[in-house]
Design a protein around this motif. Structure first.
Motif, mmCIF file in Angstrom:
data_model
loop_
_atom_site.group_PDB
_atom_site.id
_atom_site.type_symbol
_atom_site.label_atom_id
_atom_site.label_comp_id
_atom_site.label_asym_id
_atom_site.label_seq_id
_atom_site.Cartn_x
_atom_site.Cartn_y
_atom_site.Cartn_z
ATOM 1 N N GLU A 15 0.827 -1.215 0.000
ATOM 2 C CA GLU A 15 0.000 0.000 0.000
ATOM 3 C C GLU A 15 0.860 1.263 0.000
ATOM 4 O O GLU A 15 0.340 2.368 -0.113
ATOM 5 C CB GLU A 15 -0.935 -0.007 1.219
ATOM 6 C CG GLU A 15 -2.009 -1.088 1.115
ATOM 7 C CD GLU A 15 -2.624 -1.417 2.451
ATOM 8 O OE1 GLU A 15 -2.090 -2.304 3.139
ATOM 9 O OE2 GLU A 15 -3.624 -0.790 2.810
ATOM 10 N N ARG A 22 5.389 -11.932 -5.677
ATOM 11 C CA ARG A 22 4.680 -13.060 -6.309
ATOM 12 C C ARG A 22 3.223 -12.754 -6.641
ATOM 13 O O ARG A 22 2.517 -13.615 -7.122
ATOM 14 C CB ARG A 22 4.792 -14.299 -5.394
ATOM 15 C CG ARG A 22 6.253 -14.747 -5.267
ATOM 16 C CD ARG A 22 6.466 -15.861 -4.248
ATOM 17 N NE ARG A 22 7.884 -16.190 -4.197
ATOM 18 C CZ ARG A 22 8.788 -15.498 -3.484
ATOM 19 N NH1 ARG A 22 8.397 -14.475 -2.718
ATOM 20 N NH2 ARG A 22 10.076 -15.804 -3.504
ATOM 21 N N TRP A 28 8.947 -10.641 -9.564
ATOM 22 C CA TRP A 28 9.440 -11.846 -10.248
ATOM 23 C C TRP A 28 8.713 -12.118 -11.553
ATOM 24 O O TRP A 28 8.972 -13.101 -12.231
ATOM 25 C CB TRP A 28 9.411 -13.063 -9.322
ATOM 26 C CG TRP A 28 10.307 -12.959 -8.136
ATOM 27 C CD1 TRP A 28 10.066 -13.427 -6.883
ATOM 28 C CD2 TRP A 28 11.606 -12.324 -8.045
ATOM 29 N NE1 TRP A 28 11.113 -13.160 -6.043
ATOM 30 C CE2 TRP A 28 12.064 -12.464 -6.719
ATOM 31 C CE3 TRP A 28 12.432 -11.654 -8.965
ATOM 32 C CZ2 TRP A 28 13.294 -11.966 -6.293
ATOM 33 C CZ3 TRP A 28 13.647 -11.160 -8.542
ATOM 34 C CH2 TRP A 28 14.069 -11.320 -7.228
ATOM 35 N N GLN A 86 11.177 -9.404 6.217
ATOM 36 C CA GLN A 86 11.862 -9.932 5.028
ATOM 37 C C GLN A 86 12.122 -8.791 4.041
ATOM 38 O O GLN A 86 12.800 -8.989 3.038
ATOM 39 C CB GLN A 86 11.019 -11.014 4.360
ATOM 40 C CG GLN A 86 10.725 -12.202 5.262
ATOM 41 C CD GLN A 86 9.703 -13.135 4.655
ATOM 42 O OE1 GLN A 86 10.027 -14.047 3.877
ATOM 43 N NE2 GLN A 86 8.439 -12.911 4.983
ATOM 44 N N ASN A 87 11.541 -7.629 4.342
ATOM 45 C CA ASN A 87 11.639 -6.495 3.420
ATOM 46 C C ASN A 87 12.996 -5.808 3.544
ATOM 47 O O ASN A 87 13.622 -5.819 4.599
ATOM 48 C CB ASN A 87 10.515 -5.484 3.693
ATOM 49 C CG ASN A 87 9.144 -6.107 3.512
ATOM 50 O OD1 ASN A 87 9.013 -7.149 2.868
ATOM 51 N ND2 ASN A 87 8.133 -5.504 4.111
ATOM 52 N N HIS A 104 16.569 -10.295 5.359
ATOM 53 C CA HIS A 104 17.116 -10.380 3.993
ATOM 54 C C HIS A 104 17.958 -9.174 3.625
ATOM 55 O O HIS A 104 18.203 -8.944 2.438
ATOM 56 C CB HIS A 104 15.975 -10.586 2.988
ATOM 57 C CG HIS A 104 15.285 -11.899 3.177
ATOM 58 N ND1 HIS A 104 14.025 -12.167 2.701
ATOM 59 C CD2 HIS A 104 15.676 -13.014 3.842
ATOM 60 C CE1 HIS A 104 13.684 -13.407 3.032
ATOM 61 N NE2 HIS A 104 14.658 -13.938 3.742
ATOM 62 N N GLY A 170 1.457 -9.907 5.650
ATOM 63 C CA GLY A 170 1.852 -9.644 4.267
ATOM 64 C C GLY A 170 3.011 -10.460 3.737
ATOM 65 O O GLY A 170 3.905 -9.912 3.074
ATOM 66 N N SER A 172 3.893 -14.397 1.788
ATOM 67 C CA SER A 172 3.335 -15.637 1.218
ATOM 68 C C SER A 172 3.878 -16.874 1.938
ATOM 69 O O SER A 172 3.442 -17.990 1.676
ATOM 70 C CB SER A 172 3.690 -15.711 -0.268
ATOM 71 O OG SER A 172 5.111 -15.666 -0.426
ATOM 72 N N LEU A 173 4.860 -16.659 2.798
ATOM 73 C CA LEU A 173 5.437 -17.769 3.599
ATOM 74 C C LEU A 173 5.974 -18.885 2.705
ATOM 75 O O LEU A 173 5.826 -20.067 3.017
ATOM 76 C CB LEU A 173 4.389 -18.316 4.587
ATOM 77 C CG LEU A 173 3.956 -17.344 5.692
ATOM 78 C CD1 LEU A 173 2.812 -17.956 6.505
ATOM 79 C CD2 LEU A 173 5.128 -16.996 6.613
ATOM 80 N N VAL A 175 9.277 -18.599 1.360
ATOM 81 C CA VAL A 175 10.747 -18.547 1.353
ATOM 82 C C VAL A 175 11.269 -18.916 2.738
ATOM 83 O O VAL A 175 10.873 -18.325 3.745
ATOM 84 C CB VAL A 175 11.249 -17.145 0.932
ATOM 85 C CG1 VAL A 175 12.753 -17.035 1.108
ATOM 86 C CG2 VAL A 175 10.880 -16.899 -0.525
ATOM 87 N N ASP A 195 -3.472 -11.001 5.796
ATOM 88 C CA ASP A 195 -3.071 -11.108 4.395
ATOM 89 C C ASP A 195 -4.356 -11.262 3.575
ATOM 90 O O ASP A 195 -5.238 -12.013 3.967
ATOM 91 C CB ASP A 195 -2.167 -12.341 4.209
ATOM 92 C CG ASP A 195 -1.435 -12.338 2.872
ATOM 93 O OD1 ASP A 195 -0.199 -12.419 2.859
ATOM 94 O OD2 ASP A 195 -2.121 -12.226 1.827
ATOM 95 N N PRO A 196 -4.469 -10.563 2.432
ATOM 96 C CA PRO A 196 -5.692 -10.749 1.632
ATOM 97 C C PRO A 196 -5.856 -12.194 1.158
ATOM 98 O O PRO A 196 -6.962 -12.673 0.943
ATOM 99 C CB PRO A 196 -5.479 -9.823 0.432
ATOM 100 C CG PRO A 196 -4.406 -8.876 0.822
ATOM 101 C CD PRO A 196 -3.560 -9.575 1.829
ATOM 102 N N ASP A 212 -7.336 -9.618 4.871
ATOM 103 C CA ASP A 212 -7.490 -8.191 4.650
ATOM 104 C C ASP A 212 -6.119 -7.606 4.302
ATOM 105 O O ASP A 212 -5.091 -8.270 4.455
ATOM 106 C CB ASP A 212 -8.023 -7.531 5.931
ATOM 107 C CG ASP A 212 -8.706 -6.184 5.661
ATOM 108 O OD1 ASP A 212 -9.378 -5.687 6.581
ATOM 109 O OD2 ASP A 212 -8.538 -5.644 4.538
ATOM 110 N N LYS A 213 -6.133 -6.361 3.863
ATOM 111 C CA LYS A 213 -4.866 -5.685 3.609
ATOM 112 C C LYS A 213 -4.211 -5.316 4.935
ATOM 113 O O LYS A 213 -4.891 -5.273 5.984
ATOM 114 C CB LYS A 213 -5.117 -4.421 2.781
ATOM 115 C CG LYS A 213 -5.628 -4.705 1.375
ATOM 116 C CD LYS A 213 -5.745 -3.421 0.581
ATOM 117 C CE LYS A 213 -6.099 -3.704 -0.874
ATOM 118 N NZ LYS A 213 -6.131 -2.451 -1.677
ATOM 119 N N ALA A 214 -2.928 -5.000 4.879
ATOM 120 C CA ALA A 214 -2.188 -4.714 6.108
ATOM 121 C C ALA A 214 -2.792 -3.544 6.874
ATOM 122 O O ALA A 214 -3.054 -3.633 8.082
ATOM 123 C CB ALA A 214 -0.726 -4.422 5.764
#
Ligand code: APR
Length: 229
Positions: A15, A22, A28, A86-87, A104, A170, A172-173, A175, A195-196, A212-214
């Motif tokens: 947002e 992904r 990607w 992870q961001n 990361h 937020g 995808s779990l 990695v 997470d939506p 839902d969104k963050a």
């Protein structure tokens, strides 16, 4: 104060206008991981790798923290908060979060290609070929590439194991080892996921999932988190 540990992924910065990896239109789709996010890519074409991160750094500098980042910072009034992200953007810090573990790496740090202890700040958006460390080697982004160890994972696990409340926002779990953090929390603590698209992992039945969104999801559960603080 109780300890709140939050695992975040690209979705919390969506947002703010920063693409995820992904989702449709994600990073990607435009780039192959093998070309821009592996040690082999760095050996083969460092200019392409530097450009990939320069473009992401430019985008991150233009972005602003959103309500999701801000709510996590506001929860520091009620909890001892550790954000494990992870961001590689710095939106958690810019929103006011004071304890952020970047699993990361960070777009805003460069490191030596020959000595990972040599880390330098990146000011502005651009890293260039020819910029070298104190030992004369080309500086690389201080990003954990696919196939490289995740130096701060043990530290993150130690925080997750002591969490009184655990939150996932937020990601995808998909990695690892980052996604395994869920499995290091105690089983008798409140665990929430926002997470939506609720990921399909074995841990999910133990989580209160908010599709839902963050920003809106965190606004919805903030009163509940304060209530159990
Ligand atoms: N609010 C919350 N979550 C969102 C939003 C939003 N507005 N928009 C998308 N999402 C969710 C998606 O449903 C998805 O579950 O964010 C997640 C993004 O997943 P990925 O793109 O896989 O990002 P992430 O999980 O952070 O990737 C992990 O993969 O490529 C590597 O190193 C990179 O750190 C990254 C890691």
């Amino acid at each position: 104060m109780k300890k709140l540990v939050v695992l975040t992924g690209a979705g919390i910065s969506a947002e703010s206008g920063i693409p995820t990896f992904r989702d449709a239109g994600g990073l990607w789709e435009g780039y192959r991981v093998e070309d821009v996010a592996t040690p082999e890519a760095w050996q083969r074409n460092p200019a392409l790798v530097l450009d990939f991160y320069n473009q992401r750094r430019k985008r991150a500098l233009q972005a602003e923290p959103n309500q999701g980042h801000r709510i996590l910072a506001e929860l520091e009034a009620y909890y001892d908060v550790t954000v494990v992200t992870q961001n590689v953007d710095n939106l958690h810090e810019r929103a006011g979060s004071s304890h952020v573990i970047h699993l990361h790496g960070s777009l805003f740090e460069a490191r030596s290609s020959v000595d990972e202890s040599l880390i330098y700040p990146v000011n502005g958006w651009e890293m260039k070929l020819g910029e070298t460390c104190a030992k004369g080697s080309q500086l690389r982004p201080n990003i954990v590439w696919f196939g490289e160890p995740v130096p701060r994972m043990e530290e993150a696990i130690a925080y997750a194991a002591k969490a009184d409340v655990f939150l996932v926002v937020g990601t995808s779990l998909v990695v690892y080892p980052a996604a395994s953090l869920l499995y290091y929390t105690r089983h008798n603590i409140p665990r929430f996921l926002i997470d939506p698209n609720i990921p399909d992992t074995p841990a999910m039945p133990h989580f209160t999932c908010i599709a839902d969104k963050a920003s809106s999801g965190l606004a919805r559960i903030k009163p509940r988190l304060i209530e159990i603080a």
